[in-house]
Motif scaffolding. Sequence first.
Motif, PDB file in Angstrom:
ATOM      1  N   GLN A   1     -13.703 -15.734 -22.094  1.00 24.68           N
ATOM      2  CA  GLN A   1     -13.059 -15.211 -20.902  1.00 24.68           C
ATOM      3  C   GLN A   1     -14.038 -14.236 -20.228  1.00 24.68           C
ATOM      4  O   GLN A   1     -13.994 -14.378 -18.855  1.00 24.68           O
ATOM      5  CB  GLN A   1     -11.706 -14.452 -21.278  1.00 24.68           C
ATOM      6  CG  GLN A   1     -10.720 -15.352 -22.054  1.00 24.68           C
ATOM      7  CD  GLN A   1      -9.273 -14.812 -22.452  1.00 24.68           C
ATOM      8  OE1 GLN A   1      -8.852 -13.751 -21.612  1.00 24.68           O
ATOM      9  NE2 GLN A   1      -9.038 -15.365 -23.634  1.00 24.68           N
ATOM     10  N   SER A   2     -14.472 -13.234 -20.734  1.00 30.07           N
ATOM     11  CA  SER A   2     -15.160 -12.526 -19.982  1.00 30.07           C
ATOM     12  C   SER A   2     -16.568 -12.991 -19.317  1.00 30.07           C
ATOM     13  O   SER A   2     -16.951 -12.565 -18.299  1.00 30.07           O
ATOM     14  CB  SER A   2     -15.685 -10.865 -20.901  1.00 30.07           C
ATOM     15  OG  SER A   2     -16.471 -11.583 -22.006  1.00 30.07           O
TER      16      SER A   2
ATOM     17  N   VAL B   1     -11.763 -13.937 -26.211  1.00 31.87           N
ATOM     18  CA  VAL B   1     -12.078 -12.895 -24.942  1.00 31.87           C
ATOM     19  C   VAL B   1     -13.597 -12.956 -24.739  1.00 31.87           C
ATOM     20  O   VAL B   1     -14.070 -12.587 -23.860  1.00 31.87           O
ATOM     21  CB  VAL B   1     -12.005 -11.501 -25.863  1.00 31.87           C
ATOM     22  CG1 VAL B   1     -10.417 -11.273 -26.022  1.00 31.87           C
ATOM     23  CG2 VAL B   1     -12.492 -11.278 -27.196  1.00 31.87           C
TER      24      VAL B   1
ATOM     25  N   ILE C   1     -11.215  -7.153 -20.670  1.00 29.98           N
ATOM     26  CA  ILE C   1     -10.849  -8.579 -20.765  1.00 29.98           C
ATOM     27  C   ILE C   1     -11.645  -8.881 -22.373  1.00 29.98           C
ATOM     28  O   ILE C   1     -10.918  -9.455 -23.107  1.00 29.98           O
ATOM     29  CB  ILE C   1     -11.402  -9.824 -19.901  1.00 29.98           C
ATOM     30  CG1 ILE C   1     -10.669  -9.744 -18.545  1.00 29.98           C
ATOM     31  CG2 ILE C   1     -11.425 -11.179 -20.603  1.00 29.98           C
ATOM     32  CD1 ILE C   1     -11.264 -10.458 -17.252  1.00 29.98           C
ATOM     33  N   ARG C   2     -13.103  -8.378 -22.352  1.00 27.19           N
ATOM     34  CA  ARG C   2     -13.394  -8.433 -23.836  1.00 27.19           C
ATOM     35  C   ARG C   2     -13.075  -7.622 -24.978  1.00 27.19           C
ATOM     36  O   ARG C   2     -12.898  -7.992 -26.000  1.00 27.19           O
ATOM     37  CB  ARG C   2     -15.051  -8.111 -23.563  1.00 27.19           C
ATOM     38  CG  ARG C   2     -16.089  -8.107 -24.671  1.00 27.19           C
ATOM     39  CD  ARG C   2     -15.927  -9.513 -25.509  1.00 27.19           C
ATOM     40  NE  ARG C   2     -16.866  -9.255 -26.471  1.00 27.19           N
ATOM     41  CZ  ARG C   2     -16.300  -8.614 -27.591  1.00 27.19           C
ATOM     42  NH1 ARG C   2     -15.198  -8.167 -27.989  1.00 27.19           N
ATOM     43  NH2 ARG C   2     -17.160  -8.426 -28.795  1.00 27.19           N
TER      44      ARG C   2
END
Length: 138
Positions: free
Chosen positions: A30-31, A27, A118-119
Amino acid sequence: MKNILFFDKQHVDRYYELIHKMKKYDVYHQSMAYLISLCDSCYNHANDIFDFKESVIVPEGLQEAWQTSTSLKVTRLAFNLWNHFCFDGDDMSFSCLYSADEIFSCDLAKYFFEAIRIRYPEYFSFNINERLVHDTEM
């Protein structure tokens, strides 16, 4: 994560390009990839704000001449989501520029919320369309 809200097709393409460059697919990464790929300035200078080889943020990127008011908001949120970073200036002192009213006061706010989703997926596992029912007897 399913159903990520992207700004446009270019944002999607850039996101997957950056994810591919990163060492991990968690995460944090991704973020970071989501936010860097959101902003042209950040994307074009991604190596100035994130060290892909070492998988760390580059705080000095906040001082780069290419930074705009919008790219600084993107960079600050990306850094804060990465490791709670909230320092600015030559002396890297604590900065109020990481507050919600400073970062979210722009047209990208809904994408900033998406980066947070997302995080922190564990806090967004609810159905956004569900209505909360409160006990009216208090």
